[in-house]
Design a protein around this motif. Structure first.
Motif, PDB file in Angstrom:
ATOM      1  N   GLU A  83      10.360  -8.390 -15.618  1.00 19.25           N
ATOM      2  CA  GLU A  83      11.822  -8.342 -15.657  1.00 19.25           C
ATOM      3  C   GLU A  83      12.437  -9.453 -14.804  1.00 19.25           C
ATOM      4  OE1 GLU A  83      12.551  -4.342 -14.443  1.00 19.25           O
ATOM      5  OE2 GLU A  83      12.604  -3.570 -16.516  1.00 19.25           O
ATOM      6  N   ARG A  84      11.842  -9.752 -13.648  1.00 19.66           N
ATOM      7  CA  ARG A  84      12.339 -10.862 -12.830  1.00 19.66           C
ATOM      8  C   ARG A  84      12.117 -12.198 -13.540  1.00 19.66           C
ATOM      9  NH1 ARG A  84      10.933  -7.419  -8.559  1.00 19.66           N
ATOM     10  NH2 ARG A  84       8.734  -7.996  -8.618  1.00 19.66           N
ATOM     11  N   ALA A  85      10.972 -12.341 -14.201  1.00 20.54           N
ATOM     12  CA  ALA A  85      10.725 -13.561 -14.964  1.00 20.54           C
ATOM     13  C   ALA A  85      11.784 -13.737 -16.051  1.00 20.54           C
ATOM     14  CB  ALA A  85       9.326 -13.520 -15.578  1.00 20.54           C
ATOM     15  N   LEU A  86      12.109 -12.656 -16.733  1.00 18.39           N
ATOM     16  CA  LEU A  86      13.127 -12.718 -17.779  1.00 18.39           C
ATOM     17  C   LEU A  86      14.483 -13.113 -17.205  1.00 18.39           C
ATOM     18  CD1 LEU A  86      14.111 -12.247 -20.659  1.00 18.39           C
ATOM     19  CD2 LEU A  86      14.388  -9.818 -20.085  1.00 18.39           C
ATOM     20  N   GLU A  87      14.865 -12.509 -16.105  1.00 21.25           N
ATOM     21  CA  GLU A  87      16.161 -12.823 -15.500  1.00 21.25           C
ATOM     22  C   GLU A  87      16.237 -14.299 -15.121  1.00 21.25           C
ATOM     23  OE1 GLU A  87      18.934 -13.786 -12.482  1.00 21.25           O
ATOM     24  OE2 GLU A  87      16.806 -13.529 -12.005  1.00 21.25           O
ATOM     25  N   ARG A  88      15.147 -14.848 -14.590  1.00 18.17           N
ATOM     26  CA  ARG A  88      15.136 -16.253 -14.209  1.00 18.17           C
ATOM     27  C   ARG A  88      15.164 -17.164 -15.432  1.00 18.17           C
ATOM     28  NH1 ARG A  88      10.804 -14.827  -9.408  1.00 18.17           N
ATOM     29  NH2 ARG A  88      12.361 -14.712  -7.723  1.00 18.17           N
ATOM     30  N   ALA A  89      14.462 -16.788 -16.483  1.00 18.13           N
ATOM     31  CA  ALA A  89      14.488 -17.574 -17.714  1.00 18.13           C
ATOM     32  C   ALA A  89      15.884 -17.561 -18.333  1.00 18.13           C
ATOM     33  CB  ALA A  89      13.456 -17.053 -18.697  1.00 18.13           C
ATOM     34  N   GLU A  90      16.560 -16.420 -18.248  1.00 19.82           N
ATOM     35  CA  GLU A  90      17.877 -16.282 -18.859  1.00 19.82           C
ATOM     36  C   GLU A  90      18.950 -17.090 -18.152  1.00 19.82           C
ATOM     37  OE1 GLU A  90      17.671 -11.879 -20.957  1.00 19.82           O
ATOM     38  OE2 GLU A  90      18.267 -12.023 -18.849  1.00 19.82           O
ATOM     39  N   ARG A  91      18.674 -17.586 -16.960  1.00 22.63           N
ATOM     40  CA  ARG A  91      19.631 -18.483 -16.302  1.00 22.63           C
ATOM     41  C   ARG A  91      19.742 -19.812 -17.047  1.00 22.63           C
ATOM     42  NH1 ARG A  91      17.216 -17.895 -10.186  1.00 22.63           N
ATOM     43  NH2 ARG A  91      17.538 -15.628  -9.959  1.00 22.63           N
ATOM     44  N   ARG A  92      18.674 -20.156 -17.791  1.00 29.03           N
ATOM     45  CA  ARG A  92      18.627 -21.376 -18.602  1.00 29.03           C
ATOM     46  C   ARG A  92      18.787 -22.639 -17.762  1.00 29.03           C
ATOM     47  NH1 ARG A  92      20.483 -17.176 -21.474  1.00 29.03           N
ATOM     48  NH2 ARG A  92      19.736 -16.926 -23.618  1.00 29.03           N
ATOM     49  N   GLU A  93      18.404 -22.538 -16.510  1.00 27.14           N
ATOM     50  CA  GLU A  93      18.379 -23.698 -15.625  1.00 27.14           C
ATOM     51  C   GLU A  93      17.011 -24.358 -15.707  1.00 27.14           C
ATOM     52  OE1 GLU A  93      19.142 -21.903 -11.886  1.00 27.14           O
ATOM     53  OE2 GLU A  93      21.276 -21.532 -12.302  1.00 27.14           O
ATOM     54  N   PRO A  94      16.899 -25.654 -15.371  1.00 30.02           N
ATOM     55  CA  PRO A  94      15.567 -26.290 -15.364  1.00 30.02           C
ATOM     56  C   PRO A  94      14.635 -25.543 -14.426  1.00 30.02           C
ATOM     57  CG  PRO A  94      17.301 -27.940 -15.178  1.00 30.02           C
ATOM     58  CD  PRO A  94      17.971 -26.598 -15.027  1.00 30.02           C
TER      59      PRO A  94
END
Length: 203
Positions: A187-198
């Protein structure tokens, strides 16, 4: 089921390669570390199958050497001249002592599969525990040609929908393995991916 990272002592760049020892001895990815066959032989005399998460070079660099040494089955999603079984989303795979479901999870690679059982997940590069960019939940790179952050996000969401609450061990293609609340890590990985930052801002 005992799981050993047979590329743990590599001095060159490689993926993790996991030897699962049980009723069915299986290598999940083989890595690109020269001498990996010798490390496997320190643990077992034979390998029943090699299962690939995807066919990036760091995951399959020593594949021919492993296939020549042990003559195992080769299971993977994408075509390979030595493949013995084509895998699809939802297929069942026996690894060690556990029964896994293949989850098609593109984004980092078009042929990417994760493998989920009641206790364990092999995530390949779609999700990692720690990889130098993030600790305690990270996601695969999506900044190279042919990769897609949007597909990666969709894949992580799909894994979460198919992840039993009982899963407590995560073996990823890079970084450390993790035992504990695997759902929270993903879930933390998903949240970080969803930021769509490099993922790596300096590159």
């Amino acid at each position: 089921m005992e799981v050993y990272n047979v590329t743990d002592d590599a001095e060159t760049f490689t993926s993790n390669a996991f030897l699962a020892v049980g009723d069915r001895t299986v290598l999940v990815d083989v890595g690109s570390m020269p001498g990996v066959v010798d490390v496997v032989r320190e643990r077992v005399d034979d390998v029943d199958a090699v299962v690939l998460t995807h066919q990036h070079g760091d995951h399959v660099g020593e594949l021919d050497a492993v296939l020549d040494a042990f003559e195992p089955e080769l299971l993977c999603y994408d075509d390979h001249p030595r493949r013995t079984r084509e895998l699809h989303d939802g297929d069942i795979v026996e690894i060690g002592d556990e029964t896994f479901e293949a989850v098609y999870s593109p984004g980092h690679a078009d042929d990417h599969l994760a493998f989920v059982s009641e206790r364990t997940i092999f995530t390949g590069d779609v999700v990692t525990y720690s990889d130098g960019a993030f600790d305690d939940g990270s996601f695969g790179r999506t900044d190279a040609p042919g990769q897609s952050r949007e597909r990666e996000i969709k894949s992580i969401r799909e894994i979460l929908t198919r992840l039993p609450a009982s899963v407590e061990r995560m073996y990823a293609g890079h970084g450390e393995s993790f035992h504990g609340d695997v759902t929270a890590v993903i879930e933390r990985a998903l949240e970080r991916a969803e930021r769509r930052e490099p993922k790596y801002p300096d590159e």
